[in-house]
Write an enzyme that holds these catalytic residues in place. Structure first.
Site, mmCIF file in Angstrom:
data_model
loop_
_atom_site.group_PDB
_atom_site.id
_atom_site.type_symbol
_atom_site.label_atom_id
_atom_site.label_comp_id
_atom_site.label_asym_id
_atom_site.label_seq_id
_atom_site.Cartn_x
_atom_site.Cartn_y
_atom_site.Cartn_z
ATOM 1 N N LYS A 20 -54.856 59.572 -0.884
ATOM 2 C CA LYS A 20 -54.483 59.886 0.467
ATOM 3 C C LYS A 20 -55.363 61.129 0.875
ATOM 4 O O LYS A 20 -55.614 61.927 -0.200
ATOM 5 C CB LYS A 20 -52.943 60.350 0.653
ATOM 6 C CG LYS A 20 -52.322 60.898 1.713
ATOM 7 C CD LYS A 20 -51.036 61.271 1.659
ATOM 8 C CE LYS A 20 -50.287 62.044 2.938
ATOM 9 N NZ LYS A 20 -48.922 62.031 2.931
ATOM 10 N N SER A 76 -45.835 60.097 6.511
ATOM 11 C CA SER A 76 -47.044 60.244 6.881
ATOM 12 C C SER A 76 -48.080 59.593 6.007
ATOM 13 O O SER A 76 -49.237 59.537 6.436
ATOM 14 C CB SER A 76 -47.636 61.820 6.633
ATOM 15 O OG SER A 76 -47.410 62.231 5.318
ATOM 16 N N SER A 133 -42.198 61.120 3.351
ATOM 17 C CA SER A 133 -43.659 60.505 3.745
ATOM 18 C C SER A 133 -44.131 59.437 2.362
ATOM 19 O O SER A 133 -45.307 58.940 2.402
ATOM 20 C CB SER A 133 -44.720 61.594 3.730
ATOM 21 O OG SER A 133 -44.459 61.844 4.885
HETATM 22 N N1 GLN Z 1 -41.813 62.847 8.787
HETATM 23 C C1 GLN Z 1 -41.411 64.188 8.162
HETATM 24 C C2 GLN Z 1 -42.200 65.042 8.899
HETATM 25 O O1 GLN Z 1 -42.805 64.844 9.873
HETATM 26 C C3 GLN Z 1 -41.977 64.175 6.627
HETATM 27 C C4 GLN Z 1 -43.423 64.147 6.754
HETATM 28 C C5 GLN Z 1 -43.881 64.099 5.064
HETATM 29 O O2 GLN Z 1 -42.991 63.959 4.217
HETATM 30 N N2 GLN Z 1 -45.129 64.538 4.711
HETATM 31 O O3 GLN Z 1 -42.361 66.343 8.602
#
Ligand code: GLN
Length: 490
Positions: A78, A158, A182
């Site tokens: 990632k 994400s 995410s």
């Molecule tokens: N969807 C959540 C956010 O937008 C979690 C994102 C994540 O876990 N990095 O903050």
């Protein structure tokens, strides 16, 4: 799909160990798959030359008998993980051209154990999002499509690039991070397995920070055992991260396939939310039945503060983000947009470098931390966070792990929620509680919906008890016998 890319990580490691094929061979197959996958937009940086160098070095180590636990296995990383000399942008324009001069601890651990890097994976900008649409480099397409449709769906976010790359067999496994879901939500949307370990299991050193008290790295792969193998290499104490836990890292794979007889599984009644598709409810019931068949005892539990989790998360995460993102000023990393004076240069850089969602979070975060509102919002959210953690502690009196759906829907269409931040945030309803409490959580593919899209079940465990999740996850994996794969269209 090219020759060796369909193997599980475990099968690939066995094949490498028995010299059935070399790392160079399996790496070449993956490089070809990555090159043919541009329609997915899963990779933002491809490093084929580096991959081949690493593969040849791995083959040499194996020939001389000193191969590590991941030796020769091609992985995707990632783009939130800093990689020495390889552009690392965290999905943001503001980091365009940033080449770290250091390697994150997690990726260093993977290379120490012999893994091969194929490249960097697309993601939501600074990991803020649930659909991969906030990436400055464009959205990732989910390899899965609804039956009879050729519309592109989100792979979740994400870690959408990680999820898509694993599901499309572009890599044997991938790193990901989870601040509010995410790892788990993209795993559920792509029929893959993802685990967010206990906060502190993996070092955050060298991972671009979003919300430091919630951020945690973990693996994504196609089987529960593969994630166990990867997590063992990724995890471990690191003096460079003051929140890293100094605890022994067990052989997580040894928990896979272990009997779950007698384990008490909690089903939290507050997770039966209004408007959840009946198919997800049915899958949850199915999961309960599978675990019962495997000898678990099912208990109903209550996590009474669940409904405050999402509001608390969307205060705490932006607050920490607004502080963490203050460092991007055009002076030290990536993009600089000159202005008439220093202040203007800061302003121009941040105005052009950050996308809409990141700006929204910085505004919210700055607001909830400001003098007049700190107590009303930020402090209140911290108190709610404590209560949420207490709810779980209470639950552990009567159960050993929890079973819930991972997400309230299957993968949705790209563009479907991107104009409605609240609808997007609601996607995280089952996942953020786990981050707020610091607990380990895993998503396991458990079935398909009526449109032929994958759905996941979430397992939540006690602090540092990933082992139980690996046992339960493999029990669900066995019962579900999930073999479906996306039809190749890319
Ligand atoms: N969807 C959540 C956010 O937008 C979690 C994102 C994540 O876990 N990095 O903050």
């Amino acid at each position: 799909m090219a020759g060796l890319t369909g193997l599980s990580l475990k099968a690939a490691l066995d094949g490498l160990a028995s010299k059935t094929f070399s790392s160079e061979e399996i790496t070449r197959d993956h490089i070809a798959a990555v090159e043919a996958s541009s329609a997915l937009n899963a990779f933002v940086v491809e490093t084929p030359d580096k991959a081949l160098d690493m593969a040849r070095a791995s083959d040499a180590r194996r020939a001389s008998g000193d191969a590590g636990p991941l030796d020769g296995a091609p992985l995707g990383i990632k783009d939130l993980f800093c990689t020495d000399g390889v552009e690392s942008t965290a999905g943001s324009m503001i980091l365009r051209g940033f080449r770290p001069t250091y390697e994150s601890t997690v990726t260093s651990n993977l290379w120490r154990d012999g893994a091969v890097m194929l490249g960097k994976l697309n993601m939501d900008e600074f990991a803020m999002g649930s659909s991969n649409e906030t990436s400055a480099w464009g959205p990732v397409a989910n390899p899965w499509r609804a039956q009879g449709s050729n519309a592109n769906l989100t792979p979740g976010g994400s870690s959408g690039g990680s999820a898509a790359a694993v599901a499309a067999e572009l890599c044997l496994g991938a790193t990901a991070t989870d601040t509010g879901g995410s790892i788990r939500q993209p795993a559920a949307f792509t029929g893959t397995v993802g685990i967010k370990p206990t906060y502190g299991r993996c070092s955050r050193w060298g991972i671009v920070a979003f919300a430091s008290s919630l951020d945690q790295a973990g693996p994504m792969a196609r089987t529960v055992e593969d994630t166990a193998i990867l997590l063992r290499s990724m995890a471990g104490h690191d003096p460079k991260d003051s929140t890293s836990i100094n605890a022994e890292v067990p052989d997580f794979a040894s928990f896979c396939g272990k009997s779950v007889k007698g384990l008490r599984i909690g089903v939290p009644k507050e997770y039966r939310v209004d408007g959840m598709p009946p198919e997800i409810d049915a899958l949850w019931e199915q999961g309960i039945a599978w675990l019962k068949d495997a000898g678990c005892e099912i208990v109903e539990v209550s996590l009474p503060h669940t409904r405050y989790a999402l509001p608390a998360y969307y205060i705490i995460a932006p607050a920490e983000a607004s502080s963490n993102l203050a460092r991007y000023d055009g002076m030290r990393y990536g993009l600089r947009v000159e202005g008439g004076n220093l202040t203007e240069t800061y302003e121009n850089t941040r105005a052009q470098g950050f996308g809409e969602e990141v700006k929204r979070r910085i505004l919210i975060g700055t607001y909830v931390l400001s003098a007049g509102y700190y107590d009303a919002y930020y402090l209140k959210a911290l108190k709610v966070r404590r209560r949420i953690a207490d709810d779980f502690d209470q639950a552990w009196q009567t159960c050993d792990a929890l079973l819930t759906p991972t997400a309230p829907s299957a993968a949705f269409a790209l563009g479907e929620k991107s104009d409605d931040p609240v609808a997007m945030y609601l996607n995280d309803i089952f996942t953020v509680t786990v981050n707020l409490a610091g607990l380990p959580g895993m998503s396991v593919p458990a079935g398909l919906d009526a449109q032929g899209l994958p759905l996941g079940l979430q397992l939540i465990g006690r602090n540092l008890d990933e082992g139980t999740l690996f046992s339960l996850g493999s029990a669900i994996e066995k019962a579900a016998d999930f073999r479906a794969k996306p039809q190749k269209w890319w």
